[in-house]
Design an enzyme around this catalytic site. Structure first.
Site, PDB file in Angstrom:
ATOM      1  CD  GLN A 133      -3.655  -4.219   6.502  1.00  0.00           C
ATOM      2  OE1 GLN A 133      -3.782  -3.178   5.862  1.00  0.00           O
ATOM      3  NE2 GLN A 133      -3.931  -5.398   5.975  1.00  0.00           N
ATOM      4  CG  ASP A 160     -10.064   0.187   5.193  1.00  0.00           C
ATOM      5  OD1 ASP A 160      -9.904  -0.340   4.075  1.00  0.00           O
ATOM      6  OD2 ASP A 160      -9.362  -0.074   6.180  1.00  0.00           O
ATOM      7  CE  LYS A 218      -3.892  -2.318   2.182  1.00  0.00           C
ATOM      8  NZ  LYS A 218      -4.616  -2.698   3.396  1.00  0.00           N
TER       9      LYS A 218
HETATM   10  N1  GUN Z   1      -6.935  -6.473   5.845  1.00  0.00           N
HETATM   11  C1  GUN Z   1      -7.166  -7.173   4.711  1.00  0.00           C
HETATM   12  N2  GUN Z   1      -7.779  -6.395   3.796  1.00  0.00           N
HETATM   13  C2  GUN Z   1      -7.927  -5.177   4.351  1.00  0.00           C
HETATM   14  C3  GUN Z   1      -8.493  -3.946   3.887  1.00  0.00           C
HETATM   15  O1  GUN Z   1      -9.002  -3.812   2.776  1.00  0.00           O
HETATM   16  N3  GUN Z   1      -8.467  -2.919   4.781  1.00  0.00           N
HETATM   17  C4  GUN Z   1      -7.935  -3.052   6.029  1.00  0.00           C
HETATM   18  N4  GUN Z   1      -7.963  -2.002   6.824  1.00  0.00           N
HETATM   19  N5  GUN Z   1      -7.408  -4.176   6.478  1.00  0.00           N
HETATM   20  C5  GUN Z   1      -7.407  -5.230   5.645  1.00  0.00           C
END
Ligand code: GUN
Length: 290
Positions: free
Chosen positions: A94, A117, A50
């Site tokens: 996350q 998100d 990311k």
């Molecule tokens: N863990 C796995 N996929 C995601 C996501 O799209 N967002 C977040 N915050 N955590 C994740």
């Protein structure tokens, strides 16, 4: 007949090129902050990707790393600091969070305007009402993949396997918003094979390799595999496995996503889209208030 492979890498690259081009015209760089708690190796890999992608499109990024035992109050404190900063447009915590930290409370603490998100109850509620700008990244990416092969979903029967807040529920809401008839399956669903066999579109987001068998798929259906489970490769490393029994499903489906290279790259590309959208919306709101 074998199914068309839906190339998530290519479509994600197109999305990212659009974000990069728009970002280059902005007076300042959108800021994305990621909070990661604990040392789950898969989560650290995702967060690094990311950050790298965000830098690649011209964003400013920051990573806040906290130990697994830091406690919920510490996470909330970091969220509050980021909420207050003008140079941060997007905040991503996350998931999963370590035991003892309440995910819903942490999500509720994020400023909804910076919730890239799309997991804050306000944004989730807006999506269920068919409005709102910040949509969870994975379902948003899945919808782009589906629409790359079926531009109009009106009247299609879509089956979503999994009912998580992060993928299954928002996925169903998005498909409903596209006028599909949506069935949501979950752990208590009876005769899931029968339900899937009636589907024009199947989205599986469970995280159980091989759950979806080839004979669950209706001929020519579109199959989107969100599952990305690490399984040992027998050589000390691991490979990523989807929920769908790919080798069988590919013989029946009309179009299918591979794992890896399907949904994964789209999630990250949509996170960049959301960060840019949050930047724009915050500045528009500030200009209107001035
Ligand atoms: N863990 C796995 N996929 C995601 C996501 O799209 N967002 C977040 N915050 N955590 C994740």
């Amino acid at each position: 007949m074998t199914a068309e492979l839906i190339d998530g890498k290519r479509i994600a690259k197109e999305v990212l090129e659009g974000v990069r081009a728009e970002t280059a015209r902005l007076p300042s760089a959108p800021g994305l902050a990621v909070i990661i708690v604990g040392d789950d190796p898969a989560s650290h890999v995702y967060v690094r990707t990311k950050e790298r992608t965000a830098k690649g499109v011209g964003f400013h990024t920051e990573k806040i790393e906290l130990p697994a035992d830091c406690g919920e109050a510490r996470v909330l404190e970091e969220v509050a600091k980021l909420n207050a900063r003008d140079d941060i447009d997007g905040i991503l915590v996350q998931l999963p969070l370590p035991p003892g930290i309440n995910t819903l409370r942490v999500m509720a603490a994020v400023d909804p305007a910076k919730d890239v998100d799309g997991l804050h109850a306000l944004n989730a509620g807006m999506l269920s009402q068919g409005s709102g700008d910040l949509i969870p990244c994975t379902p948003m990416g899945c919808l782009l993949l589906i629409k790359s092969v079926i531009p109009d979903l009106t009247g299609m029967h879509a089956v979503v396997i999994g009912a998580s807040n992060i993928v299954g529920k928002p996925m169903a809401a998005l498909l409903l918003g596209e006028n599909a008839t949506v069935t949501q399956c979950h752990i208590h669903t009876r005769d899931i094979r029968f339900v899937c066999r009636g589907a024009d579109i199947v989205v599986s987001a469970v995280g159980k390799p091989g759950l979806v068998k080839g004979d669950w798929i209706k001929p020519r259906a579109v199959v989107i595999d969100v599952g990305t489970t690490r399984v040992p490769d027998g050589k000390g490393g691991y490979t990523l496995k989807g929920d769908v029994e790919f080798d069988e499903a590919v013989k029946v489906a009309g179009a299918i996503t591979p794992v890896p290279g399907g949904v994964g790259p789209m999630t990250i590309a949509c996170l960049m889209e959301n960060t840019l959208a949050a930047y724009m919306a915050r500045r528009e709101r500030a200009a209107a208030a001035a």
